[in-house]
Design a protein around this motif. Structure first.
Motif, PDB file in Angstrom:
ATOM      1  N   LEU A  31      11.081   3.721  -4.176  1.00 20.97           N
ATOM      2  CA  LEU A  31      11.152   3.470  -2.740  1.00 20.97           C
ATOM      3  C   LEU A  31      10.071   2.488  -2.289  1.00 20.97           C
ATOM      4  CD1 LEU A  31      12.363   4.014   0.036  1.00 20.97           C
ATOM      5  CD2 LEU A  31      10.824   6.000   0.234  1.00 20.97           C
ATOM      6  N   ARG A  32       8.857   2.638  -2.808  1.00 21.14           N
ATOM      7  CA  ARG A  32       7.759   1.766  -2.358  1.00 21.14           C
ATOM      8  C   ARG A  32       8.005   0.299  -2.713  1.00 21.14           C
ATOM      9  NH1 ARG A  32       5.610   5.242  -6.218  1.00 21.14           N
ATOM     10  NH2 ARG A  32       4.918   4.335  -8.193  1.00 21.14           N
ATOM     11  N   THR A  33       8.681   0.040  -3.833  1.00 20.97           N
ATOM     12  CA  THR A  33       8.983  -1.351  -4.180  1.00 20.97           C
ATOM     13  C   THR A  33      10.177  -1.871  -3.389  1.00 20.97           C
ATOM     14  OG1 THR A  33      10.108  -0.445  -6.141  1.00 20.97           O
ATOM     15  CG2 THR A  33       7.949  -1.451  -6.485  1.00 20.97           C
ATOM     16  N   HIS A  88      12.084  -5.346   0.943  1.00 17.33           N
ATOM     17  CA  HIS A  88      12.790  -5.529   2.216  1.00 17.33           C
ATOM     18  C   HIS A  88      11.931  -6.284   3.218  1.00 17.33           C
ATOM     19  CE1 HIS A  88      15.437  -4.624   5.599  1.00 17.33           C
ATOM     20  NE2 HIS A  88      14.350  -4.309   6.279  1.00 17.33           N
ATOM     21  N   PHE A  89      10.657  -5.946   3.291  1.00 18.52           N
ATOM     22  CA  PHE A  89       9.789  -6.608   4.260  1.00 18.52           C
ATOM     23  C   PHE A  89       9.379  -8.009   3.797  1.00 18.52           C
ATOM     24  CE2 PHE A  89       9.438  -2.334   5.906  1.00 18.52           C
ATOM     25  CZ  PHE A  89       9.420  -2.562   7.277  1.00 18.52           C
ATOM     26  N   ILE A  90       9.469  -8.276   2.510  1.00 21.28           N
ATOM     27  CA  ILE A  90       9.173  -9.616   2.024  1.00 21.28           C
ATOM     28  C   ILE A  90      10.312 -10.574   2.346  1.00 21.28           C
ATOM     29  CG2 ILE A  90       8.966 -11.010  -0.095  1.00 21.28           C
ATOM     30  CD1 ILE A  90       7.179  -8.853  -1.236  1.00 21.28           C
ATOM     31  N   ALA A 114       7.149   9.740   2.642  1.00 18.35           N
ATOM     32  CA  ALA A 114       5.817   9.838   2.034  1.00 18.35           C
ATOM     33  C   ALA A 114       5.742   9.184   0.658  1.00 18.35           C
ATOM     34  CB  ALA A 114       5.399  11.303   1.925  1.00 18.35           C
ATOM     35  N   THR A 115       6.885   8.922   0.038  1.00 11.85           N
ATOM     36  CA  THR A 115       6.878   8.265  -1.278  1.00 11.85           C
ATOM     37  C   THR A 115       6.939   6.749  -1.152  1.00 11.85           C
ATOM     38  OG1 THR A 115       9.290   8.368  -1.512  1.00 11.85           O
ATOM     39  CG2 THR A 115       8.017  10.257  -2.324  1.00 11.85           C
ATOM     40  N   GLY A 116       6.987   6.270   0.085  1.00 13.65           N
ATOM     41  CA  GLY A 116       7.080   4.827   0.304  1.00 13.65           C
ATOM     42  C   GLY A 116       5.738   4.191   0.605  1.00 13.65           C
ATOM     43  N   ILE A 117       5.738   3.189   1.455  1.00  7.83           N
ATOM     44  CA  ILE A 117       4.517   2.447   1.781  1.00  7.83           C
ATOM     45  C   ILE A 117       4.042   2.787   3.187  1.00  7.83           C
ATOM     46  CG2 ILE A 117       5.104   0.558   0.216  1.00  7.83           C
ATOM     47  CD1 ILE A 117       6.034  -1.082   2.608  1.00  7.83           C
ATOM     48  N   GLU A 170       0.809  -1.221   0.000  1.00 14.33           N
ATOM     49  CA  GLU A 170       0.000   0.000   0.000  1.00 14.33           C
ATOM     50  C   GLU A 170       0.845   1.275   0.000  1.00 14.33           C
ATOM     51  OE1 GLU A 170      -3.949   0.937   2.433  1.00 14.33           O
ATOM     52  OE2 GLU A 170      -2.162   1.117   3.695  1.00 14.33           O
ATOM     53  N   ARG A 171       0.554   2.158  -0.955  1.00 14.12           N
ATOM     54  CA  ARG A 171       1.287   3.411  -1.093  1.00 14.12           C
ATOM     55  C   ARG A 171       0.894   4.397   0.005  1.00 14.12           C
ATOM     56  NH1 ARG A 171       1.704   5.330  -7.287  1.00 14.12           N
ATOM     57  NH2 ARG A 171       2.143   7.256  -6.152  1.00 14.12           N
ATOM     58  N   CYS A 172       1.891   5.086   0.516  1.00 15.42           N
ATOM     59  CA  CYS A 172       1.635   6.069   1.558  1.00 15.42           C
ATOM     60  C   CYS A 172       0.879   7.282   1.015  1.00 15.42           C
ATOM     61  CB  CYS A 172       2.966   6.521   2.162  1.00 15.42           C
ATOM     62  SG  CYS A 172       2.778   7.711   3.481  1.00 15.42           S
TER      63      CYS A 172
END
Length: 229
Positions: free
Chosen positions: A127-129, A134-136, A93-96, A80-82
């Motif tokens: 950044l969002r990907t 990283h969390f995956i 803000a450009t991340g998740i 989910e995009r921030c």
């Protein structure tokens, strides 16, 4: 009283008119049959996206066997995009969002259950990907620009990066996944990808791709719990 001059004469069908009626009816019937046949032919060439959150569909898809053989590409849309969600941001803000990072972790648990040993992992440089990746996987993933470009060559680039015997995990964008599905004749109404959803594709020895199905993020925990009973 109306005179006979004001009455519209009743025109009776001629023999020729009666002979033409069956031909018109036949032509209309043939036109309807051709339309129906064309619609069926079009539908038969479309690729249907199977919901792998359904246990029966998962077993029938062959995903588990294909994954064990290292014959799969999985394309995961970022979480989910921030900048388009009401929830709190993870940081930039450009991340998740925080919720997105948690969803990505759950997808990662599912992939770890399948097995990531020997898999190649790549991410878009956005950044969002990168955060999703990283969390995956719990680590930094190599980024490549073509996973952000999402152009008409995306499918051939994805297939070119698939190594024989190694699954390929791509963390990318909705537009890239859409291009891949277009190239495999997926109907427009089935091409939507939810946040952190995973599209699984098998690749045979000749490099031919076949879509196995899609797993949406909320389904991972339920499917894993079912399989671990």
């Amino acid at each position: 009283m109306l005179s006979s001059d004001t009455l519209t004469p009743l025109v009776m069908p001629t023999r020729r008119t009666w002979q033409r009626l069956p031909r018109i009816t036949l032509a209309l019937g043939l036109a309807l049959l051709l339309t129906a046949a064309s619609a069926l032919l079009w539908a038969s060439t479309r690729t249907t996206i199977v919901n792998l959150g359904n246990e029966r569909h998962l077993n029938a898809s062959g995903l588990l066997q294909q994954w064990a053989e290292g014959a799969v590409i999985v394309m995961i849309r970022h979480a989910e995009r921030c900048d388009s969600a009401p929830g709190p941001c993870l940081d930039d803000a450009t991340g998740i969002t925080v919720a997105g990072s948690q969803a990505a972790s759950r997808v990662g648990e599912g992939l770890q259950h399948l097995g990531l040993a020997g898999a190649d992992l790549l991410s878009s440089p956005k950044l969002r990907t990168r955060q999703t990746a990283h969390f995956i996987v719990g680590d930094t993933v190599t980024s490549e620009d073509w996973l952000e470009g999402c152009n008409a060559h995306f499918t051939e680039q994805a297939l070119a990066h698939k190594r024989s015997g190694h699954n390929l995990v791509l963390i990318t964008h909705d537009g890239c996944v859409d291009h891949f599905q277009r190239s495999l004749s997926v109907a427009p109404g089935q091409r939507d990808s939810a946040y952190a959803s995973a599209l699984f594709v098998s690749v045979d020895g000749n490099g031919k791709a076949r879509i196995l199905g899609r797993m949406n993020e909320p389904d991972w925990q339920r499917v894993l719990a079912t399989r671990q009973r």
